[in-house]
Design an enzyme around this catalytic site. Structure first.
Site, PDB file in Angstrom:
ATOM      1  N   ASN A  95     -22.784  -1.867  -1.718  1.00 37.14           N
ATOM      2  CA  ASN A  95     -22.353  -0.766  -0.840  1.00 37.14           C
ATOM      3  C   ASN A  95     -21.834  -1.275   0.504  1.00 37.14           C
ATOM      4  N   ARG A  99     -30.222   1.275  -1.914  1.00 37.38           N
ATOM      5  CA  ARG A  99     -28.956   0.598  -2.215  1.00 37.38           C
ATOM      6  C   ARG A  99     -28.899  -0.728  -1.452  1.00 37.38           C
ATOM      7  N   GLY A 134      -6.535   1.237  -5.215  1.00 33.28           N
ATOM      8  CA  GLY A 134      -7.137   2.113  -6.212  1.00 33.28           C
ATOM      9  C   GLY A 134      -7.693   3.342  -5.524  1.00 33.28           C
ATOM     10  N   ASP A 175       4.082   2.270  -4.235  1.00 35.37           N
ATOM     11  CA  ASP A 175       3.009   2.579  -5.177  1.00 35.37           C
ATOM     12  C   ASP A 175       3.008   1.451  -6.206  1.00 35.37           C
ATOM     13  N   ILE A 176       1.871   0.804  -6.394  1.00 33.75           N
ATOM     14  CA  ILE A 176       1.880  -0.384  -7.279  1.00 33.75           C
ATOM     15  C   ILE A 176       2.243  -0.040  -8.720  1.00 33.75           C
ATOM     16  N   ASP A 187       0.879  -1.180   0.000  1.00 30.82           N
ATOM     17  CA  ASP A 187       0.000   0.000   0.000  1.00 30.82           C
ATOM     18  C   ASP A 187       0.912   1.225   0.000  1.00 30.82           C
ATOM     19  N   TYR A 243     -14.245   7.050 -12.581  1.00 32.23           N
ATOM     20  CA  TYR A 243     -14.027   5.954 -11.627  1.00 32.23           C
ATOM     21  C   TYR A 243     -14.715   4.678 -12.113  1.00 32.23           C
ATOM     22  N   ASN A 277      -4.456   6.613   0.848  1.00 32.71           N
ATOM     23  CA  ASN A 277      -5.747   6.795   1.520  1.00 32.71           C
ATOM     24  C   ASN A 277      -5.853   5.883   2.736  1.00 32.71           C
ATOM     25  N   PHE A 313      -7.010  -4.671  -4.226  1.00 41.00           N
ATOM     26  CA  PHE A 313      -7.896  -3.583  -3.775  1.00 41.00           C
ATOM     27  C   PHE A 313      -7.362  -2.203  -4.157  1.00 41.00           C
ATOM     28  N   SER A 359     -17.045  -3.147  -8.983  1.00 42.58           N
ATOM     29  CA  SER A 359     -18.105  -2.390  -8.299  1.00 42.58           C
ATOM     30  C   SER A 359     -19.401  -2.509  -9.077  1.00 42.58           C
ATOM     31  N   LYS A 374     -13.149   0.927 -13.573  1.00 46.41           N
ATOM     32  CA  LYS A 374     -13.496  -0.441 -13.130  1.00 46.41           C
ATOM     33  C   LYS A 374     -13.814  -1.314 -14.337  1.00 46.41           C
TER      34      LYS A 374
HETATM   35  P1  NAD Z   1      -9.651   2.556   0.447  1.00 43.06           P
HETATM   36  O1  NAD Z   1      -9.292   3.851  -0.174  1.00 43.06           O
HETATM   37  O2  NAD Z   1      -9.953   2.525   1.891  1.00 43.06           O
HETATM   38  O3  NAD Z   1      -8.501   1.475   0.161  1.00 43.06           O
HETATM   39  C1  NAD Z   1      -7.720   1.492  -1.009  1.00 43.06           C
HETATM   40  C2  NAD Z   1      -6.255   1.391  -0.583  1.00 43.06           C
HETATM   41  O4  NAD Z   1      -5.440   1.383  -1.753  1.00 43.06           O
HETATM   42  C3  NAD Z   1      -5.793   2.569   0.285  1.00 43.06           C
HETATM   43  O5  NAD Z   1      -5.163   2.050   1.454  1.00 43.06           O
HETATM   44  C4  NAD Z   1      -4.796   3.324  -0.597  1.00 43.06           C
HETATM   45  O6  NAD Z   1      -3.770   3.924   0.167  1.00 43.06           O
HETATM   46  C5  NAD Z   1      -4.296   2.217  -1.502  1.00 43.06           C
HETATM   47  N1  NAD Z   1      -3.798   2.656  -2.818  1.00 43.06           N
HETATM   48  C6  NAD Z   1      -4.445   3.438  -3.727  1.00 43.06           C
HETATM   49  N2  NAD Z   1      -3.676   3.604  -4.824  1.00 43.06           N
HETATM   50  C7  NAD Z   1      -2.530   2.889  -4.613  1.00 43.06           C
HETATM   51  C8  NAD Z   1      -1.357   2.667  -5.377  1.00 43.06           C
HETATM   52  N3  NAD Z   1      -1.189   3.212  -6.588  1.00 43.06           N
HETATM   53  N4  NAD Z   1      -0.394   1.889  -4.853  1.00 43.06           N
HETATM   54  C9  NAD Z   1      -0.526   1.342  -3.629  1.00 43.06           C
HETATM   55  N5  NAD Z   1      -1.623   1.516  -2.853  1.00 43.06           N
HETATM   56  C10 NAD Z   1      -2.615   2.287  -3.342  1.00 43.06           C
HETATM   57  O7  NAD Z   1     -10.882   1.948  -0.392  1.00 43.06           O
HETATM   58  P2  NAD Z   1     -11.815   0.702  -0.068  1.00 43.06           P
HETATM   59  O8  NAD Z   1     -13.173   1.209   0.241  1.00 43.06           O
HETATM   60  O9  NAD Z   1     -11.148  -0.227   0.872  1.00 43.06           O
HETATM   61  O10 NAD Z   1     -11.888   0.062  -1.523  1.00 43.06           O
HETATM   62  C11 NAD Z   1     -11.020  -0.983  -1.931  1.00 43.06           C
HETATM   63  C12 NAD Z   1     -11.304  -1.324  -3.374  1.00 43.06           C
HETATM   64  O11 NAD Z   1     -12.681  -1.680  -3.524  1.00 43.06           O
HETATM   65  C13 NAD Z   1     -11.062  -0.155  -4.342  1.00 43.06           C
HETATM   66  O12 NAD Z   1     -10.531  -0.659  -5.537  1.00 43.06           O
HETATM   67  C14 NAD Z   1     -12.455   0.380  -4.573  1.00 43.06           C
HETATM   68  O13 NAD Z   1     -12.574   1.017  -5.820  1.00 43.06           O
HETATM   69  C15 NAD Z   1     -13.286  -0.895  -4.533  1.00 43.06           C
HETATM   70  N6  NAD Z   1     -14.696  -0.643  -4.197  1.00 43.06           N
HETATM   71  C16 NAD Z   1     -15.002   0.052  -3.066  1.00 43.06           C
HETATM   72  C17 NAD Z   1     -16.346   0.330  -2.783  1.00 43.06           C
HETATM   73  C18 NAD Z   1     -16.706   1.130  -1.564  1.00 43.06           C
HETATM   74  O14 NAD Z   1     -17.832   1.634  -1.515  1.00 43.06           O
HETATM   75  N7  NAD Z   1     -15.854   1.265  -0.557  1.00 43.06           N
HETATM   76  C19 NAD Z   1     -17.362  -0.129  -3.637  1.00 43.06           C
HETATM   77  C20 NAD Z   1     -17.008  -0.875  -4.763  1.00 43.06           C
HETATM   78  C21 NAD Z   1     -15.652  -1.132  -5.034  1.00 43.06           C
HETATM   79  N1  UFG Z   2     -26.695   9.857   0.259  1.00 44.05           N
HETATM   80  C1  UFG Z   2     -27.329  10.863   0.945  1.00 44.05           C
HETATM   81  N2  UFG Z   2     -26.570  11.718   1.680  1.00 44.05           N
HETATM   82  C2  UFG Z   2     -25.219  11.618   1.757  1.00 44.05           C
HETATM   83  C3  UFG Z   2     -24.574  10.585   1.054  1.00 44.05           C
HETATM   84  C4  UFG Z   2     -25.347   9.712   0.306  1.00 44.05           C
HETATM   85  O1  UFG Z   2     -28.566  10.994   0.890  1.00 44.05           O
HETATM   86  O2  UFG Z   2     -24.584  12.433   2.433  1.00 44.05           O
HETATM   87  C5  UFG Z   2     -27.520   8.881  -0.505  1.00 44.05           C
HETATM   88  C6  UFG Z   2     -27.197   8.849  -1.991  1.00 44.05           C
HETATM   89  O3  UFG Z   2     -27.931   9.801  -2.681  1.00 44.05           O
HETATM   90  C7  UFG Z   2     -27.596   7.398  -2.326  1.00 44.05           C
HETATM   91  C8  UFG Z   2     -27.278   6.627  -1.036  1.00 44.05           C
HETATM   92  O4  UFG Z   2     -27.229   7.607  -0.005  1.00 44.05           O
HETATM   93  O5  UFG Z   2     -28.977   7.315  -2.562  1.00 44.05           O
HETATM   94  C9  UFG Z   2     -25.947   5.896  -1.080  1.00 44.05           C
HETATM   95  O6  UFG Z   2     -24.915   6.806  -1.450  1.00 44.05           O
HETATM   96  P1  UFG Z   2     -23.361   6.440  -1.294  1.00 44.05           P
HETATM   97  O7  UFG Z   2     -22.586   7.624  -1.758  1.00 44.05           O
HETATM   98  O8  UFG Z   2     -23.096   5.920   0.068  1.00 44.05           O
HETATM   99  O9  UFG Z   2     -23.171   5.207  -2.283  1.00 44.05           O
HETATM  100  P2  UFG Z   2     -23.396   5.135  -3.860  1.00 44.05           P
HETATM  101  O10 UFG Z   2     -24.364   4.035  -4.095  1.00 44.05           O
HETATM  102  O11 UFG Z   2     -23.700   6.422  -4.469  1.00 44.05           O
HETATM  103  O12 UFG Z   2     -21.914   4.807  -4.344  1.00 44.05           O
HETATM  104  C10 UFG Z   2     -21.293   3.597  -4.021  1.00 44.05           C
HETATM  105  C11 UFG Z   2     -19.768   3.752  -3.995  1.00 44.05           C
HETATM  106  C12 UFG Z   2     -19.257   4.085  -5.367  1.00 44.05           C
HETATM  107  C13 UFG Z   2     -19.758   3.114  -6.368  1.00 44.05           C
HETATM  108  C14 UFG Z   2     -21.271   3.045  -6.302  1.00 44.05           C
HETATM  109  C15 UFG Z   2     -21.868   2.032  -7.215  1.00 44.05           C
HETATM  110  O13 UFG Z   2     -19.407   4.777  -3.109  1.00 44.05           O
HETATM  111  O14 UFG Z   2     -17.857   3.987  -5.330  1.00 44.05           O
HETATM  112  O15 UFG Z   2     -21.659   2.689  -4.973  1.00 44.05           O
HETATM  113  O16 UFG Z   2     -21.367   0.780  -6.874  1.00 44.05           O
HETATM  114  F1  UFG Z   2     -19.393   3.507  -7.608  1.00 44.05           F
END
Ligand code: NAD
Ligand code: UFG
Length: 337
Positions: free
Chosen positions: A179, A231, A82, A58-59, A31, A149, A35, A80, A124, A153
């Site tokens: 979610n 969701r 990203g 950094d990957i 990592d 974004y 973030n 993961f 996602s 994906k």
């Molecule tokens: P996060 O930001 O908490 O974790 C991602 C980690 O990757 C972080 O620790 C960051 O420092 C690291 N990172 C980013 N770019 C890097 C790089 N170039 N080299 C090395 N490390 C790097 O996010 P998360 O919520 O744990 O999500 C993990 C994965 O799941 C991501 O790919 C995200 O897109 C995907 N995802 C997340 C959600 C969500 O709602 N959290 C939904 C769908 C998919």
């Molecule tokens: N919402 C609010 N108030 C807020 C935040 C969100 O009302 O302050 C609502 C949004 O409008 C939505 C729901 O809560 O109806 C969920 O919103 P999130 O932002 O928590 O999640 P999303 O479904 O929009 O997005 C998530 C991930 C994205 C991913 C997407 C689709 O955060 O990375 O799902 O998989 F792309």
């Protein structure tokens, strides 16, 4: 035999590392902390009694990544790493492409070079674009992503498909997360967003802890049960467990497989707020605000494939996730800082 977890100190990565260590997998994390925070490693140690080997790289840095692959005997990768902010991806599309797609290309090149066969990728539900029906099945159309974004994906899913076509012995699991919310029940690890949270649950917990005065509910005129967006909220510990099921599946040498990871149940914004209030005996003040651009009415998973082919089903519900999210936030009002 070691599992390389890229992005392993992030939100979902750290919970997955805990599950892996608890099940005696040998874990190596990479990592760049863009973030996440080094404190996560201490918390993982506290929960599991084990400290995974860690590389701050950094990957995209192919030379340093090659050194890692020379040093460690990696058999499987869970990818993961990203950047994940939809809004930031609109402002910085080049950064997102370079980090997310570029980083994945480096990993695939090194997999090829070192003969690593198995990879699990964090995709996602966003790849389904604007759904014309729910629940969403893995065979439903993808594309029409409304932000870089989501497009990243999809681009990576296509890279993986091409890689699978060119490498008949590769095993690839694309996991489409819905979610993720919640935190480890210990309250030691959880979601720690930088700045103002974009997502619903971290915003709710910051209102609960007094950091923000009220929640904005983005729109109450959607075609849903109460007008607010619906969701599929999956507890992060269930999501983390899903990765162990995927590793087991890859051991059967299936080639490329795609699974939704969700609960199959939709929950509206107001239902989630009320579940949070009920689970924790708290009141969450909210105001209805305009719709957020790009949001869809309803988005939830058909989870039958993950159950039939991997035996995966969720164990926690939204109330459990609300309890665990609050437990994390109240014990760590400033996250890991
Ligand atoms: P996060 O930001 O908490 O974790 C991602 C980690 O990757 C972080 O620790 C960051 O420092 C690291 N990172 C980013 N770019 C890097 C790089 N170039 N080299 C090395 N490390 C790097 O996010 P998360 O919520 O744990 O999500 C993990 C994965 O799941 C991501 O790919 C995200 O897109 C995907 N995802 C997340 C959600 C969500 O709602 N959290 C939904 C769908 C998919
Ligand atoms: N919402 C609010 N108030 C807020 C935040 C969100 O009302 O302050 C609502 C949004 O409008 C939505 C729901 O809560 O109806 C969920 O919103 P999130 O932002 O928590 O999640 P999303 O479904 O929009 O997005 C998530 C991930 C994205 C991913 C997407 C689709 O955060 O990375 O799902 O998989 F792309």
């Amino acid at each position: 035999m070691a599992i390389l977890v890229t992005g392993g100190t992030g939100y979902i990565g750290s919970h997955t590392v805990v599950e892996l260590l608890t099940h005696d997998f040998d874990v190596v994390i990479v990592d760049n902390y863009s973030n996440s925070n080094p404190e996560v490693l201490n918390r993982i140690l506290k929960i599991t009694g084990k400290r995974p080997r860690f590389y701050q790289i950094d990957i995209r840095d192919e030379e340093k990544m090659r050194d890692l692959f020379i040093k460690e005997k990696i058999t499987d990768i869970i990818h993961f790493a990203g950047l994940k902010s939809v809004a930031e991806s609109v402002a910085k599309p080049d950064l997102y492409f370079s980090n997310n797609v570029g980083g994945s290309k480096v990993l695939l090149r090194l997999m090829d070079e070192f003969g690593i066969k198995n990879i699990v990728f964090s995709s996602s539900a966003t790849v389904y674009g604007v759904p014309d029906h729910v629940p969403l099945k893995e065979t439903d159309k993808v594309g029409g992503c409304t932000n870089p974004y989501g497009q990243n994906k999809l681009d990576i899913e296509y890279l993986l498909k091409d890689y699978a076509s060119a490498h008949s012995n590769a095993n690839i699991a694309i996991l489409r997360y819905f979610n993720p919310i919640g935190a480890h029940p210990s309250g030691l690890i959880g979601e720690d967003p930088n700045g103002i949270p974009n997502n619903l649950m971290p915003y709710v917990t910051q209102v609960a802890v007094g950091k923000r005065p009220f929640l904005n509910v983005y729109g109450d005129d959607y075609q849903t049960v109460d007008g607010t967006g619906v969701r599929d909220y999956i507890h992060v510990v269930d999501l983390a467990r899903g990765h162990l099921y995927a590793l087991r599946k890859l051991a059967e040498k299936p080639g490329l497989v795609i699974y939704n990871l969700g609960t199959g149940r939709g929950t509206s914004v107001l239902e989630l707020v009320h579940a949070f209030e009920q689970a924790n005996g708290l009141k969450i003040p909210y105001q209805v605000a305009p719709r957020r651009p790009g949001d869809v009415d309803e988005n939830y998973a058909d989870c039958i494939k993950a159950y039939e082919e991997m035996g995966f089903k969720t164990e926690f519900d939204v109330v459990d996730a609300c309890r665990d999210s609050w437990n994390w936030q109240k014990n760590n009002p400033n996250g890991y800082k």
